[in-house]
Design a protein around this motif. Structure first.
Motif, PDB file in Angstrom:
ATOM      1  N   ASP A   1      11.229 -15.983  10.527  1.00  8.56           N
ATOM      2  CA  ASP A   1      10.059 -16.741  10.090  1.00  8.56           C
ATOM      3  C   ASP A   1       9.359 -16.111   8.876  1.00  8.56           C
ATOM      4  N   VAL A   2      10.157 -15.703   7.895  1.00 12.83           N
ATOM      5  CA  VAL A   2       9.591 -15.188   6.639  1.00 12.83           C
ATOM      6  C   VAL A   2      10.291 -15.889   5.462  1.00 12.83           C
ATOM      7  N   SER A   3       9.683 -15.798   4.273  1.00 13.78           N
ATOM      8  CA  SER A   3      10.299 -16.399   3.072  1.00 13.78           C
ATOM      9  C   SER A   3      11.111 -15.339   2.345  1.00 13.78           C
ATOM     10  N   PRO A   4      12.406 -15.537   2.162  1.00 15.49           N
ATOM     11  CA  PRO A   4      13.166 -14.528   1.417  1.00 15.49           C
ATOM     12  C   PRO A   4      12.914 -14.652  -0.088  1.00 15.49           C
ATOM     13  N   ILE A   5      13.070 -13.560  -0.798  1.00 16.93           N
ATOM     14  CA  ILE A   5      12.980 -13.579  -2.268  1.00 16.93           C
ATOM     15  C   ILE A   5      14.383 -13.260  -2.761  1.00 16.93           C
ATOM     16  N   THR A   6      14.953 -14.166  -3.550  1.00 21.00           N
ATOM     17  CA  THR A   6      16.366 -14.033  -3.886  1.00 21.00           C
ATOM     18  C   THR A   6      16.575 -13.593  -5.332  1.00 21.00           C
ATOM     19  N   ASP A   7      17.734 -12.964  -5.539  1.00 22.07           N
ATOM     20  CA  ASP A   7      18.208 -12.634  -6.882  1.00 22.07           C
ATOM     21  C   ASP A   7      17.231 -11.754  -7.661  1.00 22.07           C
ATOM     22  N   VAL A   8      16.651 -10.778  -6.977  1.00 22.14           N
ATOM     23  CA  VAL A   8      15.645  -9.904  -7.591  1.00 22.14           C
ATOM     24  C   VAL A   8      16.314  -8.983  -8.620  1.00 22.14           C
ATOM     25  N   THR A   9      15.662  -8.840  -9.778  1.00 17.28           N
ATOM     26  CA  THR A   9      16.220  -7.961 -10.814  1.00 17.28           C
ATOM     27  C   THR A   9      15.342  -6.738 -11.101  1.00 17.28           C
ATOM     28  N   THR A  10      14.068  -6.809 -10.702  1.00  9.11           N
ATOM     29  CA  THR A  10      13.191  -5.647 -10.890  1.00  9.11           C
ATOM     30  C   THR A  10      12.314  -5.500  -9.652  1.00  9.11           C
ATOM     31  N   ILE A  11      12.157  -4.255  -9.202  1.00  3.30           N
ATOM     32  CA  ILE A  11      11.262  -3.974  -8.068  1.00  3.30           C
ATOM     33  C   ILE A  11      10.207  -2.995  -8.556  1.00  3.30           C
ATOM     34  N   SER A  12       8.938  -3.388  -8.441  1.00  2.00           N
ATOM     35  CA  SER A  12       7.854  -2.505  -8.888  1.00  2.00           C
ATOM     36  C   SER A  12       6.970  -2.177  -7.694  1.00  2.00           C
ATOM     37  N   GLY A  13       7.511  -1.542  -6.707  1.00  2.49           N
ATOM     38  CA  GLY A  13       6.746  -1.189  -5.514  1.00  2.49           C
ATOM     39  C   GLY A  13       7.101  -2.085  -4.349  1.00  2.49           C
TER      40      GLY A  13
ATOM     41  N   SER B   1      10.177   2.397  -2.756  1.00  5.22           N
ATOM     42  CA  SER B   1       9.371   3.600  -2.569  1.00  5.22           C
ATOM     43  C   SER B   1      10.317   4.785  -2.454  1.00  5.22           C
ATOM     44  N   GLU B   2       9.916   5.904  -3.034  1.00  5.14           N
ATOM     45  CA  GLU B   2      10.773   7.099  -2.929  1.00  5.14           C
ATOM     46  C   GLU B   2      10.713   7.672  -1.517  1.00  5.14           C
ATOM     47  N   GLU B   3       9.596   7.408  -0.810  1.00  3.47           N
ATOM     48  CA  GLU B   3       9.507   7.881   0.577  1.00  3.47           C
ATOM     49  C   GLU B   3       9.890   6.728   1.493  1.00  3.47           C
ATOM     50  N   ASN B   4      11.104   6.312   1.376  1.00  2.00           N
ATOM     51  CA  ASN B   4      11.541   5.114   2.078  1.00  2.00           C
ATOM     52  C   ASN B   4      12.775   5.447   2.905  1.00  2.00           C
ATOM     53  N   PRO B   5      12.621   5.692   4.195  1.00  2.00           N
ATOM     54  CA  PRO B   5      13.824   5.949   4.979  1.00  2.00           C
ATOM     55  C   PRO B   5      14.706   4.703   5.006  1.00  2.00           C
ATOM     56  N   ILE B   6      15.959   4.876   4.642  1.00  2.00           N
ATOM     57  CA  ILE B   6      16.856   3.730   4.498  1.00  2.00           C
ATOM     58  C   ILE B   6      17.874   3.732   5.632  1.00  2.00           C
TER      59      ILE B   6
ATOM     60  N   PHE C   1      -7.506   2.046   3.629  1.00  2.00           N
ATOM     61  CA  PHE C   1      -7.301   3.456   3.992  1.00  2.00           C
ATOM     62  C   PHE C   1      -6.121   3.618   4.938  1.00  2.00           C
ATOM     63  N   ILE C   2      -5.609   2.493   5.482  1.00  2.00           N
ATOM     64  CA  ILE C   2      -4.421   2.607   6.345  1.00  2.00           C
ATOM     65  C   ILE C   2      -3.194   2.408   5.474  1.00  2.00           C
ATOM     66  N   ARG C   3      -2.398   3.471   5.323  1.00  2.00           N
ATOM     67  CA  ARG C   3      -1.190   3.373   4.502  1.00  2.00           C
ATOM     68  C   ARG C   3      -0.090   2.763   5.324  1.00  2.00           C
ATOM     69  N   ARG C   4       0.484   1.695   4.838  1.00  2.00           N
ATOM     70  CA  ARG C   4       1.517   1.076   5.653  1.00  2.00           C
ATOM     71  C   ARG C   4       2.823   1.842   5.531  1.00  2.00           C
ATOM     72  N   LEU C   5       3.598   1.807   6.595  1.00  2.00           N
ATOM     73  CA  LEU C   5       4.845   2.540   6.612  1.00  2.00           C
ATOM     74  C   LEU C   5       5.952   1.677   6.042  1.00  2.00           C
ATOM     75  N   ILE C   6       6.701   2.272   5.126  1.00  2.00           N
ATOM     76  CA  ILE C   6       7.811   1.556   4.508  1.00  2.00           C
ATOM     77  C   ILE C   6       9.109   2.061   5.140  1.00  2.00           C
ATOM     78  N   SER C   7       9.962   1.155   5.511  1.00  2.00           N
ATOM     79  CA  SER C   7      11.316   1.529   5.935  1.00  2.00           C
ATOM     80  C   SER C   7      12.212   0.339   5.640  1.00  2.00           C
ATOM     81  N   THR C   8      13.399   0.625   5.161  1.00  2.00           N
ATOM     82  CA  THR C   8      14.254  -0.472   4.701  1.00  2.00           C
ATOM     83  C   THR C   8      15.592  -0.499   5.423  1.00  2.00           C
ATOM     84  N   LEU C   9      15.987  -1.704   5.762  1.00  2.00           N
ATOM     85  CA  LEU C   9      17.323  -1.933   6.325  1.00  2.00           C
ATOM     86  C   LEU C   9      18.176  -2.552   5.217  1.00  2.00           C
TER      87      LEU C   9
END
Ligand code: FAD
Length: 353
Positions: A138-150, A53-58, A20-28
């Protein structure tokens, strides 16, 4: 073939245990710029951020120094309404694309902004900086992404593009991605207004200067002057392979490209044989391209080459071997001798105005 895997063991903030807690998305978005303009590959990163996300402050992060930095910031601020702010890091240390200070900068900006996602294009710069920044965070990057589904589901090619791997990111924030620019064309961007005008602000670099004492030093930059468009953005690419036989003959490819206003590409075999510089190499260990039209002369179609061009809209191949693998991905194939075909084309095509 599709492979699925889950990255990361720590479920801190990205996967909320409370549905029930919606996480906040924001992208750098880590943006590259040149001559006062944000590079098209970085604009594709904005298109990728919109796919999260369409509601994604960039927020766009630009670094460097001098007047072109300010011009690039104005360009970024007006690029798309989904961009809520542009952050400028004005420092001599960021004048060159050295991974160490840039990774430190991302670490610093993430500490202040707490973004859920950080995106950069899979360019030489992005591929150099992002893994280092991910290690600092201290995170694992995901490289060379071609599709984002959320926000958590990503697809990337593996085994030179022969299989697609679907990854569910279950690590902590930030989720760090490098994206393949050709997979996120600007035309795919939906409109949508998050902010009317993006605010431009300076990153406080007061702690940055002591932190960023990297061991690398920038020595010089060499680039070839050419009238041809850049491989990464060209609408048409004419590629030559080992079938050209030598550097002198490779000029046929350059002449044809000039007539068509196209970029010149090459196989690794052509580069290794010294027919042309290695910045023209297309493929797994070269540039990944997806132009409207890709014409390959004397290219056998090895998987490592196909990995870099098979997403081109229309592929034309000219090869004297009718069993060449390139014909399997070609929309139009001509079994013939390139030393007859290219001169004929050069004769029949009108002069470039
Ligand atoms: P060849 O395979 O020798 O083919 C030449 C073709 O020209 C033949 O099909 C022949 O029929 C045709 N031909 C000859 N004369 C004529 C003529 N007169 N008219 C018409 N056709 C003619 N390769 C890449 O391109 N990009 C990469 O990024 C890349 N990365 C690699 C990474 C790794 C780890 C490895 C192991 C290899 C990589 N390779 C890459 C190399 C790849 O495997 C091939 O060796 C290479 O693509 C072959 O180049 P080619 O098609 O020009 O040469």
């Amino acid at each position: 073939m599709a492979v699925s895997l889950v990255l990361g063991g720590l479920r801190k903030r990205l996967l909320s245990p409370y549905p029930f807690i919606r996480r906040l998305i924001s992208t750098l978005v880590l943006a590259e710029h040149e001559g006062g303009l944000v590079k098209p590959s970085s604009m594709s990163s904005v298109a990728a951020a919109r796919a999260i996300s369409e509601e994604n402050p960039i927020s766009i992060l630009l670094g460097g120094t001098g007047p072109t930095l300010q011009e690039a910031a104005s360009h970024a601020a007006s690029f798309h309404p989904s961009i809520s702010q542009v952050l400028i890091a004005d420092s001599e240390k960021l004048k060159h694309p050295l991974a160490e200070p840039w990774a430190d900068l991302i670490h610093l900006v993430q500490g202040k902004g707490g973004y859920s996602h950080i995106i950069a294009a899979s360019t030489s710069f992005g591929k150099n900086v992002m893994p280092r920044a991910a290690a600092l965070l201290d995170v694992s990057p995901i490289t060379d992404v071609t599709t984002i589904s959320g926000p958590q589901l990503f697809v990337r090619p593996i085994y030179a593009g022969n299989a697609l791997c679907t990854i569910r990111y279950a690590g902590s924030d930030p989720c760090m991605l490098t994206i393949r620019p050709t997979a996120f064309p600007l035309s795919s961007m939906t409109s949508g207004r998050v902010s009317d005008t993006a605010a431009i602000s300076q990153v406080d670099l007061s702690t940055f200067s002591e932190e960023s004492n990297g061991k690398s030093r920038w020595l010089n930059h060499t680039s070839q002057e050419t009238e041809c468009p850049d491989l990464g953005n060209a609408r048409i690419i004419i590629t030559g392979g080992r079938g050209l036989k030598n550097a002198e003959n490779f000029k046929l490819i350059e002449k044809l490209a000039h007539k068509l206003g196209a970029a010149v590409g090459a196989t690794r075999a052509a580069v290794d044989a010294g027919y042309c510089p290695n910045e023209l190499q297309v493929g797994q260990t070269g540039k990944i391209v997806a132009p409207e039209l890709y014409i390959a002369f004397g290219v056998s179609g090895a998987i490592q080459h196909l990995a870099g061009m098979k997403d081109s809209k229309t592929i034309v191949a000219v090869n004297k071997d009718e069993d060449a693998a390139i014909f399997q991905v070609a929309d139009y194939g001509l079994v013939g001798d390139l030393f007859q075909v290219i001169p004929e084309l050069l004769e029949k095509l009108p002069e470039k105005k």
